[in-house]
Design a protein around this motif. Sequence first.
Motif, short mmCIF file in Angstrom:
data_model
loop_
_atom_site.label_atom_id
_atom_site.label_comp_id
_atom_site.label_asym_id
_atom_site.label_seq_id
_atom_site.Cartn_x
_atom_site.Cartn_y
_atom_site.Cartn_z
N PHE A 124 50.29 68.61 22.30
CA PHE A 124 51.46 69.32 22.81
C PHE A 124 51.13 70.76 23.20
N VAL A 125 50.02 71.30 22.68
CA VAL A 125 49.59 72.65 23.06
C VAL A 125 48.89 72.64 24.41
N ILE A 126 48.15 71.59 24.69
CA ILE A 126 47.23 71.57 25.81
C ILE A 126 47.76 70.83 27.03
N GLN A 127 48.90 70.14 26.91
CA GLN A 127 49.40 69.30 28.00
C GLN A 127 49.56 70.05 29.32
N ASP A 128 50.22 71.20 29.29
CA ASP A 128 50.47 71.94 30.53
C ASP A 128 49.17 72.43 31.17
N ALA A 129 48.25 72.92 30.34
CA ALA A 129 46.97 73.41 30.88
C ALA A 129 46.17 72.28 31.51
N LEU A 130 46.24 71.10 30.91
CA LEU A 130 45.57 69.93 31.50
C LEU A 130 46.21 69.55 32.82
N ALA A 131 47.54 69.56 32.86
CA ALA A 131 48.25 69.18 34.08
C ALA A 131 47.94 70.13 35.23
N LYS A 132 47.73 71.42 34.92
CA LYS A 132 47.45 72.42 35.94
C LYS A 132 45.97 72.49 36.31
N GLY A 133 45.13 71.75 35.59
CA GLY A 133 43.70 71.79 35.86
C GLY A 133 43.00 73.01 35.31
N GLU A 134 43.67 73.75 34.44
CA GLU A 134 43.06 74.94 33.86
C GLU A 134 41.98 74.58 32.84
N VAL A 135 42.11 73.40 32.23
CA VAL A 135 41.10 72.90 31.29
C VAL A 135 40.89 71.42 31.58
N ALA A 136 39.78 70.90 31.10
CA ALA A 136 39.46 69.48 31.25
C ALA A 136 39.15 68.90 29.88
N GLN A 137 39.57 67.67 29.66
CA GLN A 137 39.33 67.01 28.38
C GLN A 137 37.88 66.60 28.25
N VAL A 138 37.34 66.73 27.05
CA VAL A 138 35.94 66.42 26.76
C VAL A 138 35.89 65.39 25.63
N LEU A 139 34.97 64.45 25.74
CA LEU A 139 34.79 63.41 24.71
C LEU A 139 36.11 62.71 24.39
N ASN A 140 36.86 62.34 25.44
CA ASN A 140 38.18 61.75 25.22
C ASN A 140 38.12 60.33 24.69
N ASP A 141 36.92 59.74 24.58
CA ASP A 141 36.81 58.40 23.99
C ASP A 141 36.53 58.47 22.49
N TRP A 142 36.52 59.68 21.93
CA TRP A 142 36.32 59.89 20.50
C TRP A 142 37.62 60.38 19.87
N GLU A 184 60.63 61.03 11.92
CA GLU A 184 59.40 61.12 12.69
C GLU A 184 59.73 61.29 14.16
N ILE A 185 59.26 62.38 14.75
CA ILE A 185 59.57 62.69 16.14
C ILE A 185 58.61 61.97 17.09
N CYS A 186 57.32 62.01 16.74
CA CYS A 186 56.32 61.36 17.58
C CYS A 186 54.99 61.38 16.83
N GLN A 187 53.95 60.93 17.48
CA GLN A 187 52.59 61.04 16.96
C GLN A 187 51.88 62.16 17.71
N THR A 188 51.00 62.87 17.03
CA THR A 188 50.23 63.91 17.69
C THR A 188 48.74 63.69 17.45
N ASN A 189 47.95 63.98 18.46
CA ASN A 189 46.50 63.84 18.37
C ASN A 189 45.83 65.15 18.72
N LEU A 190 44.58 65.27 18.35
CA LEU A 190 43.79 66.45 18.68
C LEU A 190 42.97 66.18 19.93
N VAL A 191 42.86 67.21 20.77
CA VAL A 191 42.19 67.08 22.06
C VAL A 191 41.10 68.13 22.16
#
Length: 312
Positions: free
Chosen positions: A248-266, A163-170
């Motif tokens: 792991f797909v979205i990390q860089d785009a989030l860091a650059k501000g290209e996208v914003a997370q929505v409903l992150n408490d779900w 097991e390398i790590c855990q992954t979640n959907l964003v």
Amino acid sequence: MLNHKLIALLPDLATYIVVVNEGSFTAAAKTLGVTPSALSKLITRLEAALSVKLFERTTRKLLITQAGTRVYEQSLVMVNAAQQAVELSTSDHTEAAGSLTVAAPEAFLNSVLQPLVVPFLTRYPNIQLKLRAADGAIDLFKHNIDVAFRLTDKPDENLVLREICQTNLVLCASPDYLARSGIPTHPTQLSEHDCLYLAETERDNIWDFLKDDEFHTVAVTGRYAVNHSQMRLTGVKEGLGIGIFHDFVIQDALAKGEVAQVLNDWTIKSNYHGAVAMQYPQTKYMPARLRVFIDFVMAHLSPRLNRPLTSL
């Protein structure tokens, strides 16, 4: 002790594996360099020797029987053992050389494994690396896969698990889209938004959300659907709507501000969340090419993928 009858069957059993994998006598005959009629006679001879019917033959399809499936599985064990014997008789078990086939979901292959290809091949110049995109379940033995990556909370119990790590959907969208269309504060509001989804199965536009004891299933719609993560991400960046991605797909785009997370408490529920599992067959004598690949992946990916999304 092996008897003469069993020894005579071994080549036929190995050939039988090829027929099952190819799905027809014609395709298997082409692979083996023989005629379809000769191959058909071989299978008939094997059926007589084993006293079982291996295939149901029709004019269009070659269907394997239940008994044929059991023979196939045991034959795979035999061939894999023979492969280990060959490797033990060469320098292959001590030197990192030879062909290595790796299967992984498309998103993981593109976002995570692809950057490791050049460094790995540079470090091990005698290894030939074959990468195969496989989003669904894949039989490692049937498809000659050395190691597979799975994004799941139910790994294959018959394979070794690292097991390398855990992954979640964003869930995310571009700042422009959210400024134009509003920020959803509850999953049910997604039905009022443009959403990007896979469009591979009938349920791909049905999204499930969980928070504490509250569960919601939402049918989303949108003008753009594509079963390629990077193309879908490009659409989200360009303001076409809201999409779901692995962290792991979205990390860089989030860091650059290209996208914003929505409903992150779900929590988004899916068949493709949980552990990033690296799996391979159990073997007492692991080829060096596989051992160095596993070590390379663990050294380069575990620290990177275990970085919390919130730390970006």
